[in-house]
Scaffold this active site. Structure first.
Site, PDB file in Angstrom:
ATOM      1  N   CYS A  11      -2.241   9.294   2.596  1.00  0.00           N
ATOM      2  CA  CYS A  11      -1.945   8.753   1.261  1.00  0.00           C
ATOM      3  C   CYS A  11      -3.035   9.143   0.266  1.00  0.00           C
ATOM      4  O   CYS A  11      -2.765   9.280  -0.919  1.00  0.00           O
ATOM      5  CB  CYS A  11      -1.763   7.243   1.327  1.00  0.00           C
ATOM      6  N   GLU A  47       0.874  -1.176   0.000  1.00  0.00           N
ATOM      7  CA  GLU A  47       0.000   0.000   0.000  1.00  0.00           C
ATOM      8  C   GLU A  47       0.909   1.223   0.000  1.00  0.00           C
ATOM      9  O   GLU A  47       1.530   1.542   1.015  1.00  0.00           O
ATOM     10  CB  GLU A  47      -0.901  -0.024   1.225  1.00  0.00           C
TER      11      GLU A  47
END
Ligand code: NAD
Length: 473
Positions: A278, A244
């Protein structure tokens, strides 16, 4: 001053290496703790403990493992405020904000753990000839979780639930920039010794953990550069990984939406957690018909993001995590300005102690500037005016990153078209919407490996088929 230790097989112990690092509070620039730099010997000890504990943990009935996890969640919940204070000290997040995300993380951990109670660990299918096919889902063994610093406690909890409930044991390597809160999380552990282990340090601990032959899955959250190395190392030894990684999320603002309310939502998406998410909104494409009103409202909203120490109740925008991160943010703004962008608010390093940067709105931006091509990870809202929704959508989908995307539109055809944006998740009219049942896999250079809902259990287990022939009559 506190000196942090590793947590291995249920015991706190010093690092095998004498290399230590200082932990600096980003608001005061004071050193607040010392912690190990990381070593392969520490990793070996932690992995040994995880390997040893795993068979007994996996042999427990699923409901028993889930009970352990729910008990731990209850203890963590009692300490949510304390954990938020530690996050504030180590990476600057305002305490109230940290607490809300930690509470969300605990709830997500509970839901993910309870998913094990209905997950099909064994499914038997009858064959037409009287045979039987059973599909078993075995745990993988000892696994690794490596996390970044932007949401220290929620990141660890988010990865742990399904891995542990499925019968794996785990070695956690948190970011060297936020080890305090994770260490406290492990002090609160109510799990049997060796089920969760903590190794502190930077890549000196991370790399040997990724390369360790006894680790069967690496769940890595972090930058694209480090993720590439993790992917190469795990791939080379045929070990599973979930990656990720970073993002450069777009937001497309259509004509016809309320420019003021949408600007407030976009300000939040760009500035909350000082832009260190993010899936922060990092590229803003706004339709020319509402651009002027939208930018004016965005500037007004940015002015309400008061800078300060995260311990102060009036602080909305804490510091960036460290001087290096602030340098990246300022470099992106400077590059944009040198190439023709206009700073509408913010845009400079404040003359004060701490790694602060103000909420910044840039206009006259184009898609070649660093602020539009590289992950900024700071409180910057770069705005591009587009002549049509279709242009906004096309430019939104043109990045090498593909984590999330957000679209604000009241046009149902436009909402339908937005589903084609290459991204792991597309939010329509509400950034970060959706519950724990969401299924999510980053695309492009933002990573790989699906997580969320049952996919997390699929990733945490290895399927094996048992075929039993019909009993001879
Ligand atoms: P980073 O890659 O520098 O570090 C992340 C973690 O990996 C740290 O624990 C670090 O010590 C470790 N690490 C570094 N090099 C390693 C190596 N070679 N082998 C093993 N471990 C190694 O990232 P960061 O600066 O801590 O975090 C910010 C990044 O994380 C941003 O790019 C952000 O977008 C990303 N992020 C992604 C998600 C997501 O869900 N996709 C969530 C949060 C943050």
């Amino acid at each position: 001053m506190k000196t942090l230790q590793n947590f291995i097989g249920g015991t706190w112990e010093d690092s095998q290496s004498s290399a230590m690092q200082d932990l600096v509070n980003p608001a005061s620039e004071n050193v607040i703790a010392r912690h190990p730099g990381g070593s392969p010997a520490d990793v070996d000890r932690a992995v040994d403990a995880a390997v040893e504990a795993q068979p007994e943990w996996a042999a427990l009935p699923v409901a028993e493992r889930v009970k352990y996890l729910i008990e731990w969640a209850a203890v963590i919940a009692e300490h949510a405020e304390e954990l938020a204070e530690l996050e504030c000290q180590e990476m600057g997040k305002p305490i109230a904000l940290g607490r809300s995300f930690i509470e969300g993380g605990i709830q997500g951990f509970r839901v993910a753990a309870e998913e094990a109670l209905t997950y099909p660990f064994a499914v038997t299918l009858p064959g037409a000839d009287g045979s039987e096919t059973t599909i078993l889902r075995h745990p993988l063994g000892a696994t690794a979780v490596i996390t970044p610093w932007n949401f220290p406690v929620p990141m660890v909890l988010g990865a742990l639930g399904p891995l542990l409930a499925a019968g794996n044991t785990v070695v956690v390597k948190p970011s060297e920039r936020s080890p305090l809160s994770t260490a406290r999380l492990f002090e609160l552990s109510t799990l049997p010794p060796g089920v969760v282990n903590l190794v502190l340090g930077d890549a000196r601990a991370g790399a040997p953990l990724v390369e360790h032959k006894q680790i069967r899955l690496v769940h890595f959250t972090g930058s694209v550069d480090a993720g590439r190395r993790v992917g190469a190392d795990t791939g080379g030894r045929l070990c599973r990984s979930i990656l990720e990684l970073g993002g450069k999320d777009p937001v497309v603002v259509d004509a016809g939406v309320d420019p003021v309310a949408t600007a407030a939502a976009v300000a939040f998406g760009s500035f909350v957690n000082t832009g260190q998410i993010c899936t922060s909104m990092e590229r803003i494409y706004v339709h020319q018909d509402i651009a002027e009103a939208f930018v004016a409202a965005l500037v007004e909203a940015a002015a309400t993001y008061t800078l300060g120490d995260g311990r102060d109740a009036e602080t909305v925008l804490g510091p960036l995590v460290d001087a290096g991160q602030r340098d990246i943010v300022h470099r992106h703004v400077t590059d944009a300005v040198e190439r023709g962008a206009r700073v509408r608010i913010g845009g400079g390093i404040p003359n004060r102690k701490g790694f602060f940067y103000p909420a910044t709105v840039l206009t006259d931006v184009d898609d070649t500037m660093l602020v539009m091509t590289e992950e900024t990870f700071g409180p910057i809202a770069p705005v591009v005016v587009v002549s049509s929704f279709e242009e906004g959508l096309a430019r939104a989908g043109s990045s090498r990153f593909a984590l999330g995307a957000t679209v604000y539109t009241h046009n149902s055809d436009h909402a339908a078209a937005a589903t084609g944006i290459p991204a792991g998740v597309t939010w329509i009219n509400q950034w970060q919407g959706g519950g724990p049942e969401r299924l999510y896999e980053p695309a492009g250079e933002s990573g790989m490996g699906a997580t969320g809902a049952r996919a997390a259990y699929d990733a945490a287990t290895r399927p094996a088929t048992i075929h039993t022939a019909p009993t001879p009559s």
